[in-house]
Design a protein around this motif. Structure first.
Motif, PDB file in Angstrom:
ATOM      1  N   ASP A 147       0.830  -1.205   0.000  1.00  0.00           N
ATOM      2  CA  ASP A 147       0.000   0.000   0.000  1.00  0.00           C
ATOM      3  C   ASP A 147       0.868   1.261   0.000  1.00  0.00           C
ATOM      4  N   VAL A 148       1.903   1.257   0.834  1.00  0.00           N
ATOM      5  CA  VAL A 148       2.801   2.409   0.897  1.00  0.00           C
ATOM      6  C   VAL A 148       3.552   2.557  -0.427  1.00  0.00           C
ATOM      7  N   HIS A 149       3.994   1.451  -0.975  1.00  0.00           N
ATOM      8  CA  HIS A 149       4.729   1.494  -2.247  1.00  0.00           C
ATOM      9  C   HIS A 149       3.899   2.166  -3.343  1.00  0.00           C
ATOM     10  N   ARG A 150       2.595   1.898  -3.352  1.00  0.00           N
ATOM     11  CA  ARG A 150       1.714   2.500  -4.356  1.00  0.00           C
ATOM     12  C   ARG A 150       1.591   4.012  -4.183  1.00  0.00           C
ATOM     13  N   THR A 151       1.866   4.515  -2.993  1.00  0.00           N
ATOM     14  CA  THR A 151       1.677   5.942  -2.735  1.00  0.00           C
ATOM     15  C   THR A 151       2.975   6.751  -2.769  1.00  0.00           C
ATOM     16  N   VAL A 152       4.107   6.095  -2.909  1.00  0.00           N
ATOM     17  CA  VAL A 152       5.394   6.789  -2.819  1.00  0.00           C
ATOM     18  C   VAL A 152       5.527   7.894  -3.855  1.00  0.00           C
ATOM     19  N   ASN A 153       5.194   7.623  -5.107  1.00  0.00           N
ATOM     20  CA  ASN A 153       5.344   8.649  -6.139  1.00  0.00           C
ATOM     21  C   ASN A 153       4.475   9.869  -5.842  1.00  0.00           C
ATOM     22  N   ARG A 154       3.278   9.634  -5.364  1.00  0.00           N
ATOM     23  CA  ARG A 154       2.401  10.765  -5.034  1.00  0.00           C
ATOM     24  C   ARG A 154       2.948  11.532  -3.825  1.00  0.00           C
ATOM     25  N   LEU A 155       3.524  10.821  -2.860  1.00  0.00           N
ATOM     26  CA  LEU A 155       4.136  11.482  -1.712  1.00  0.00           C
ATOM     27  C   LEU A 155       5.280  12.389  -2.172  1.00  0.00           C
ATOM     28  N   ILE A 156       6.073  11.910  -3.106  1.00  0.00           N
ATOM     29  CA  ILE A 156       7.156  12.724  -3.662  1.00  0.00           C
ATOM     30  C   ILE A 156       6.587  13.963  -4.350  1.00  0.00           C
TER      31      ILE A 156
ATOM     32  N   GLU B 141      -1.369   5.486   5.837  1.00  0.00           N
ATOM     33  CA  GLU B 141      -0.754   4.254   5.323  1.00  0.00           C
ATOM     34  C   GLU B 141       0.594   4.000   6.000  1.00  0.00           C
ATOM     35  N   LEU B 142       1.364   5.055   6.185  1.00  0.00           N
ATOM     36  CA  LEU B 142       2.661   4.907   6.848  1.00  0.00           C
ATOM     37  C   LEU B 142       2.493   4.475   8.312  1.00  0.00           C
ATOM     38  N   ILE B 143       1.489   5.003   8.980  1.00  0.00           N
ATOM     39  CA  ILE B 143       1.205   4.612  10.360  1.00  0.00           C
ATOM     40  C   ILE B 143       0.801   3.137  10.417  1.00  0.00           C
ATOM     41  N   GLU B 144      -0.013   2.709   9.466  1.00  0.00           N
ATOM     42  CA  GLU B 144      -0.423   1.298   9.431  1.00  0.00           C
ATOM     43  C   GLU B 144       0.765   0.383   9.171  1.00  0.00           C
ATOM     44  N   LEU B 145       1.703   0.812   8.327  1.00  0.00           N
ATOM     45  CA  LEU B 145       2.927   0.042   8.099  1.00  0.00           C
ATOM     46  C   LEU B 145       3.746  -0.033   9.382  1.00  0.00           C
ATOM     47  N   GLU B 146       3.849   1.072  10.071  1.00  0.00           N
ATOM     48  CA  GLU B 146       4.577   1.112  11.342  1.00  0.00           C
ATOM     49  C   GLU B 146       3.967   0.134  12.354  1.00  0.00           C
ATOM     50  N   GLN B 147       2.646   0.088  12.422  1.00  0.00           N
ATOM     51  CA  GLN B 147       1.968  -0.841  13.329  1.00  0.00           C
ATOM     52  C   GLN B 147       2.290  -2.292  12.977  1.00  0.00           C
ATOM     53  N   ARG B 148       2.305  -2.606  11.689  1.00  0.00           N
ATOM     54  CA  ARG B 148       2.593  -3.986  11.263  1.00  0.00           C
ATOM     55  C   ARG B 148       4.041  -4.365  11.557  1.00  0.00           C
ATOM     56  N   ILE B 149       4.951  -3.424  11.386  1.00  0.00           N
ATOM     57  CA  ILE B 149       6.354  -3.680  11.733  1.00  0.00           C
ATOM     58  C   ILE B 149       6.460  -3.953  13.230  1.00  0.00           C
ATOM     59  N   GLN B 150       5.803  -3.136  14.025  1.00  0.00           N
ATOM     60  CA  GLN B 150       5.829  -3.307  15.484  1.00  0.00           C
ATOM     61  C   GLN B 150       5.219  -4.644  15.891  1.00  0.00           C
ATOM     62  N   ALA B 151       4.134  -5.054  15.244  1.00  0.00           N
ATOM     63  CA  ALA B 151       3.502  -6.341  15.569  1.00  0.00           C
ATOM     64  C   ALA B 151       4.457  -7.495  15.292  1.00  0.00           C
ATOM     65  N   LEU B 152       5.168  -7.448  14.174  1.00  0.00           N
ATOM     66  CA  LEU B 152       6.132  -8.504  13.855  1.00  0.00           C
ATOM     67  C   LEU B 152       7.285  -8.490  14.849  1.00  0.00           C
ATOM     68  N   LYS B 153       7.743  -7.317  15.211  1.00  0.00           N
ATOM     69  CA  LYS B 153       8.829  -7.202  16.188  1.00  0.00           C
ATOM     70  C   LYS B 153       8.396  -7.768  17.538  1.00  0.00           C
TER      71      LYS B 153
ATOM     72  N   GLU C 238      -4.950  14.212   0.688  1.00  0.00           N
ATOM     73  CA  GLU C 238      -4.195  13.086   0.143  1.00  0.00           C
ATOM     74  C   GLU C 238      -2.961  12.795   0.999  1.00  0.00           C
ATOM     75  N   PHE C 239      -2.294  13.854   1.481  1.00  0.00           N
ATOM     76  CA  PHE C 239      -1.147  13.670   2.353  1.00  0.00           C
ATOM     77  C   PHE C 239      -1.554  12.945   3.637  1.00  0.00           C
ATOM     78  N   LYS C 240      -2.692  13.304   4.202  1.00  0.00           N
ATOM     79  CA  LYS C 240      -3.185  12.639   5.416  1.00  0.00           C
ATOM     80  C   LYS C 240      -3.441  11.152   5.172  1.00  0.00           C
ATOM     81  N   LYS C 241      -3.977  10.815   4.006  1.00  0.00           N
ATOM     82  CA  LYS C 241      -4.210   9.405   3.668  1.00  0.00           C
ATOM     83  C   LYS C 241      -2.889   8.648   3.546  1.00  0.00           C
ATOM     84  N   ILE C 242      -1.910   9.268   2.931  1.00  0.00           N
ATOM     85  CA  ILE C 242      -0.594   8.641   2.798  1.00  0.00           C
ATOM     86  C   ILE C 242       0.031   8.467   4.181  1.00  0.00           C
ATOM     87  N   LEU C 243      -0.087   9.469   5.008  1.00  0.00           N
ATOM     88  CA  LEU C 243       0.437   9.381   6.373  1.00  0.00           C
ATOM     89  C   LEU C 243      -0.230   8.240   7.135  1.00  0.00           C
TER      90      LEU C 243
END
Length: 157
Positions: free
Chosen positions: A91-100, A122-134, A115-120
């Motif tokens: 999901d984050v990968h799909r938004t990188v170009n728009r974030l740039i 997505e980044l928070i959700e990625l952070e949560q998933r990283i934390q869950a795996l950790k 749109e920036f808030k939506k991308i942010l």
């Protein structure tokens, strides 16, 4: 939160207090919510009880800084943790170009804000998933990420 973790670990008040290097009455006061638990006691309890979620819950619910910046995280089984992480990464990968596009000039205009808030988010959700795996790794594999190792990991990136 502390009492449940102690009971789940199968420890008496006296044994837990001994391992935590605090008095039994102090532990009871912490468990009953009469006294705020210091962060160093939470860290030690997470280790003694083999319950890394104590730290995450403490940060999200008790720490004034964590209440603002920490995200709620739950330990999932390994497959769910990994698949969730991969989904959020995609999901984050799909938004990188728009974030740039939005941020390259150092200004976020009003029409870019939603749109920036939506991308942010997505980044928070990625952070949560990283934390869950950790947290899964810390709990299941008894891995410990020590402050020096954490600093070294940050320096590598």
């Amino acid at each position: 939160m502390l009492k449940e973790a102690r009971k789940k670990a199968g420890l008496s008040i006296q044994e837990a207090a001994f391992r935590l290097h605090i008095g039994a009455r102090t532990l009871v006061s912490y468990e009953n919510g009469h006294t705020m638990v210091p962060p160093d006691v939470i860290l030690k309890a997470a280790e003694v009880y083999n319950e890394p979620m104590l730290c995450a819950r403490y940060c999200a619910k008790s720490c004034p800084i964590g209440q603002v910046y920490a995200n709620p995280v739950e330990i999932k089984d390994l497959a769910i943790a990994v698949l969730g992480l991969l989904k959020e990464e995609a999901d984050v990968h799909r938004t990188v170009n728009r974030l740039i596009d939005i941020t390259h000039d150092g200004i976020i205009t009003e029409d870019e804000m939603e749109e920036f808030k939506k991308i942010l988010q997505e980044l928070i959700e990625l952070e949560q998933r990283i934390q869950a795996l950790k947290l899964w790794a810390v709990k299941t594999l008894s891995l410990q990420i020590k402050p020096k190792e954490k600093a070294a990991l940050k320096a590598a990136y």
